[in-house]
Design an enzyme around this catalytic site. Structure first.
Site, PDB file in Angstrom:
ATOM      1  N   SER A 173      34.842  37.693  44.157  1.00  0.00           N
ATOM      2  CA  SER A 173      34.830  37.798  42.140  1.00  0.00           C
ATOM      3  C   SER A 173      33.604  36.435  41.054  1.00  0.00           C
ATOM      4  CB  SER A 173      36.131  36.570  42.001  1.00  0.00           C
ATOM      5  OG  SER A 173      36.265  35.577  40.804  1.00  0.00           O
ATOM      6  N   TYR A 186      39.768  29.241  45.492  1.00  0.00           N
ATOM      7  CA  TYR A 186      40.169  29.803  46.057  1.00  0.00           C
ATOM      8  C   TYR A 186      38.276  30.351  45.407  1.00  0.00           C
ATOM      9  CZ  TYR A 186      39.947  35.458  43.581  1.00  0.00           C
ATOM     10  OH  TYR A 186      39.891  36.055  42.679  1.00  0.00           O
TER      11      TYR A 186
END
Length: 282
Positions: A173, A186
């Protein structure tokens, strides 16, 4: 600048709950036989990026095993799309945080299809917090369990069944490259996935297995209204230079590129970042 409905849905989120459906069926995609006769295992394959990847792989000629949590309706739709492309689909429900699931999804894939040519580690969990003090140990462990532990140990279980020429693709990501003030755990796991990708690429090069990562920017999937408050959902992705979030259909070709030995035989240890026009340092 585009806007999404200001909506919140229950985790893990299903597409039927979304007021604005993602584009993740690869309707305009025409395959060219790049993965003919291959077998792919995709975690988090029920919807969003995972669904688009499964369908693109099928259109390129691959049979696909679809691992997912419990979103049965979404998963069945993905399987139908794979089958509609003329390929076989295998549904593998279960919590990928659980140790038994790591070997279970691999063994069932091999039992059904014989081997694994392409492994896509795409399953992920996120839950934003307002400040670091709000991040609980329970959430921290769940995020790392889903995003990094499962990525490594599913890979470990799959390796004995992956022939020379195989490909492993990890979903990272932009948060793993830039950080995120609300997605602390995350972002940390996505940074770890990038480092793991580099390390596995080095460890597996002599076995002829390529390992790469895709690190998207904001992508419109069920995970967004399932984890962000409605006001954040409304403007999701509007801060990119393109002024919008990506659709899963726009991200899936990156996975086809890395999966295909014909296209990317000299690529390993690479991170491809489709981030909507943002420039990345380094």
């Amino acid at each position: 600048m585009s806007e999404h409905p200001a909506q919140e849905i229950a985790y893990p989120g299903t597409e039927s709950q979304m007021a604005q459906q993602p584009r993740d069926e690869m309707r305009d995609y025409a395959g060219g036989g790049l993965l003919e006769g291959k077998v792919a295992l995709v975690t988090g394959g029920d919807s969003g990026i995972g669904r688009a990847v499964c369908v693109a792989f099928a259109k390129e000629g691959a049979d696909v095993a679809i691992s997912y949590l419990n979103e049965d309706d979404d998963a069945r739709k993905t399987a139908a799309l794979v089958q509609g492309a003329g390929r076989r689909a295998l549904l593998l429900p279960g919590n990928i945080c659980e140790q038994a699931q790591w070997s279970e999804i691999v063994s069932r894939t091999v039992e059904e299809f014989g081997w694994i040519d392409v492994l896509v580690n795409n399953a992920a969990f996120q839950n934003p917090v307002d400040k670091p003090e709000d991040l609980t140990l329970e959430q921290f462990r769940r995020t790392f369990g889903t995003n990094i532990e499962a990525t490594f140990f599913v890979t470990q279980a799959a390796l004995p069944h992956m022939p020379e020429g195989s490909s492993i693709i990890n979903t990272a990501s932009i948060t793993g490259l830039q950080g995120h003030k609300q997605l602390l755990d995350y972002a940390a796991t996505k940074g770890a996935i990038i480092a793991l990708t580099y390390s596995l690429a080095l460890a597996l090069v002599d076995r002829g297995i390529r390992v790469n990562a895709v690190a998207p920017g904001p992508v419109w999937t069920p995970l967004i209204p399932a984890t962000f408050p409605a006001e954040k959902v409304k403007g999701f992705g509007s801060d990119t230079p393109m002024g919008r979030a990506a659709q899963p259909d726009e991200i899936a070709p990156s996975y086809v590129f890395f999966a295909s030995d014909r296209l990317s035989s000299y690529y390993s240890g690479e991170v491809l970042a489709p981030v909507g026009g943002q420039t990345m340092p380094g």
